[in-house]
Design an enzyme around this catalytic site. Sequence first.
Site, PDB file in Angstrom:
ATOM      1  N   GLY A  68       0.800  -1.221   0.000  1.00  0.00           N
ATOM      2  CA  GLY A  68       0.000   0.000   0.000  1.00  0.00           C
ATOM      3  C   GLY A  68       0.833   1.272   0.000  1.00  0.00           C
ATOM      4  O   GLY A  68       0.562   2.214  -0.760  1.00  0.00           O
ATOM      5  N   THR A  69       1.845   1.318   0.838  1.00  0.00           N
ATOM      6  CA  THR A  69       2.637   2.550   0.956  1.00  0.00           C
ATOM      7  C   THR A  69       3.288   2.902  -0.377  1.00  0.00           C
ATOM      8  O   THR A  69       3.240   4.058  -0.820  1.00  0.00           O
ATOM      9  CB  THR A  69       3.702   2.383   2.062  1.00  0.00           C
ATOM     10  OG1 THR A  69       3.023   2.102   3.287  1.00  0.00           O
ATOM     11  CG2 THR A  69       4.534   3.647   2.222  1.00  0.00           C
ATOM     12  N   ASN A 149      -9.306   3.524   7.255  1.00  0.00           N
ATOM     13  CA  ASN A 149      -8.712   2.345   7.893  1.00  0.00           C
ATOM     14  C   ASN A 149      -8.822   2.373   9.410  1.00  0.00           C
ATOM     15  O   ASN A 149      -8.711   1.349  10.055  1.00  0.00           O
ATOM     16  CB  ASN A 149      -7.245   2.208   7.491  1.00  0.00           C
ATOM     17  CG  ASN A 149      -6.460   3.472   7.764  1.00  0.00           C
ATOM     18  OD1 ASN A 149      -6.686   4.501   7.125  1.00  0.00           O
ATOM     19  ND2 ASN A 149      -5.574   3.419   8.730  1.00  0.00           N
ATOM     20  N   ALA A 205      -3.271  -3.441  -1.308  1.00  0.00           N
ATOM     21  CA  ALA A 205      -2.143  -4.158  -0.694  1.00  0.00           C
ATOM     22  C   ALA A 205      -2.548  -5.602  -0.430  1.00  0.00           C
ATOM     23  O   ALA A 205      -3.662  -5.861   0.040  1.00  0.00           O
ATOM     24  CB  ALA A 205      -1.739  -3.484   0.614  1.00  0.00           C
ATOM     25  N   GLY A 206      -1.624  -6.533  -0.701  1.00  0.00           N
ATOM     26  CA  GLY A 206      -1.943  -7.950  -0.572  1.00  0.00           C
ATOM     27  C   GLY A 206      -2.113  -8.440   0.854  1.00  0.00           C
ATOM     28  O   GLY A 206      -2.960  -9.292   1.145  1.00  0.00           O
ATOM     29  N   HIS A 207      -1.294  -7.892   1.796  1.00  0.00           N
ATOM     30  CA  HIS A 207      -1.294  -8.481   3.140  1.00  0.00           C
ATOM     31  C   HIS A 207      -2.567  -8.196   3.921  1.00  0.00           C
ATOM     32  O   HIS A 207      -2.778  -8.781   4.980  1.00  0.00           O
ATOM     33  CB  HIS A 207      -0.052  -8.035   3.933  1.00  0.00           C
ATOM     34  CG  HIS A 207      -0.046  -6.602   4.352  1.00  0.00           C
ATOM     35  ND1 HIS A 207      -0.313  -6.208   5.637  1.00  0.00           N
ATOM     36  CD2 HIS A 207       0.186  -5.465   3.661  1.00  0.00           C
ATOM     37  CE1 HIS A 207      -0.216  -4.886   5.720  1.00  0.00           C
ATOM     38  NE2 HIS A 207       0.081  -4.415   4.525  1.00  0.00           N
ATOM     39  N   THR A 243      13.039  -6.092 -11.398  1.00  0.00           N
ATOM     40  CA  THR A 243      12.616  -7.463 -11.699  1.00  0.00           C
ATOM     41  C   THR A 243      11.307  -7.754 -10.989  1.00  0.00           C
ATOM     42  O   THR A 243      11.158  -7.472  -9.795  1.00  0.00           O
ATOM     43  CB  THR A 243      13.714  -8.457 -11.255  1.00  0.00           C
ATOM     44  OG1 THR A 243      14.882  -8.168 -12.017  1.00  0.00           O
ATOM     45  CG2 THR A 243      13.292  -9.896 -11.474  1.00  0.00           C
ATOM     46  N   CYS A 333       2.580   4.213  16.527  1.00  0.00           N
ATOM     47  CA  CYS A 333       3.216   4.315  17.837  1.00  0.00           C
ATOM     48  C   CYS A 333       4.666   4.717  17.636  1.00  0.00           C
ATOM     49  O   CYS A 333       5.381   4.053  16.891  1.00  0.00           O
ATOM     50  CB  CYS A 333       3.189   2.955  18.526  1.00  0.00           C
ATOM     51  SG  CYS A 333       1.844   2.775  19.661  1.00  0.00           S
TER      52      CYS A 333
END
Length: 390
Positions: A68-69, A149, A205-207, A243, A333
């Site tokens: 995402g970032t 989020n 984002a995948g995670h 790559t 944090c």
Amino acid sequence: MHYLDHAATTDLRPEAADEWLRVAQTTGNASSTHGAGQQARRILEESRERIAAVLDCDPIEVVLTSGGTESVNLAVQGLWRARPAGSDAVVLPDGEHHATLDTVAALAADGARVVPVRLDAVGRIPVAGFRDAVAGGGIAVATALVANNEVGTVNDAAALAGAAAEAAVPMHLDAVAALGHLPLSFRAWRGEARAGSGLVALSVAGHKIGAPVGTGALVVARSARLAPLLHGGAQQRGLRSGTQDVAGAAAFAVAVELAESERAAESVRLASLRDRLVSGVLARVPEAALLGDPDPEGRLAGNAHLLFPGAPSESLLFLLDASGISASAGSACQAGVAEPSHVVQALGRTETDARSVIRFTLGRTSGDADVDALLSVIGDAYGRASGAGR
Ligand SMILES: Cc1ncc(COP(=O)(O)O)c(C=O)c1O
């Protein structure tokens, strides 16, 4: 352990892990012209097609990234750096993720003018306010969250993208928190926008959906003018040199297809689990309040964001953690001191309130036992944390 922080990251799906391992054990650079390279290229392009099908865009528009970032940076910085002369402003709603906020802060140091949009009391971007901002002239890029989020409030992405198209402003949507929870359609949200304007970029984002950390994508419309962040072999339309991660792409494709196929049923299941969590917490801690949209249709199904007056987030999180419950304050944090949530303050709440919130987020592996565990300790934890806070 009772994991109630699925919005931070969620469990790797076994099918995605298997696919990742299988593909990672095959040799070949997708840019090589020999047989091994072509085999890698075939897996890569098939994965891109499967990801595109879920995001409802053309495969060529899918630029694979590390998450995402990176996607947000490529979109916001890339659009700003490729801006036409005379456009220097960024439309930035309050309450965006730090990936966006800090990117725009970096652009401001390079001369970008920031046009803010205030959120309403439930954390939604008002369409009228956004429309006024994009119509203001000199806008290089506008950005917005599909869903917040932290507090889980869902925006009207179609209307926001429509406002950008009317104003002929290039727009980015951050769909990282929405992926797997809401239907996403790049094609429909882009609509009939003129070349290079309206919705031109969308981040995922995948995670967040059970693919490995380090996978993600930015959908980039063919007509978008975007300066790359990475320079090199000109892979992926020259927008993201390097790559390509074939195994990551394959795992992401498996995870995103599964998340999409389960989405409708999961939303119903998670919403009912979330409602039980919220009503259970409010029964045990009557001082607490649900933040974000109280209308279940207006918030992400797995999101319960609660204010615990007088109880510092870090004390409550510490006590919950000691009872085996993982949650979050929904904010970064630093050096162990929780920053007050900028999102909570954007709802019009005080800084003290913004230091007394907990975000519980549910996901694929959440069940009744997780909610029961929380409900069995929350009353006592609040009593102790609010005592410490007085
Ligand atoms: C809305 C939103 N945007 C961007 C990001 C950053 O994504 P990543 O952690 O994949 O870099 C997150 C992560 O929490 C997010 O929730």
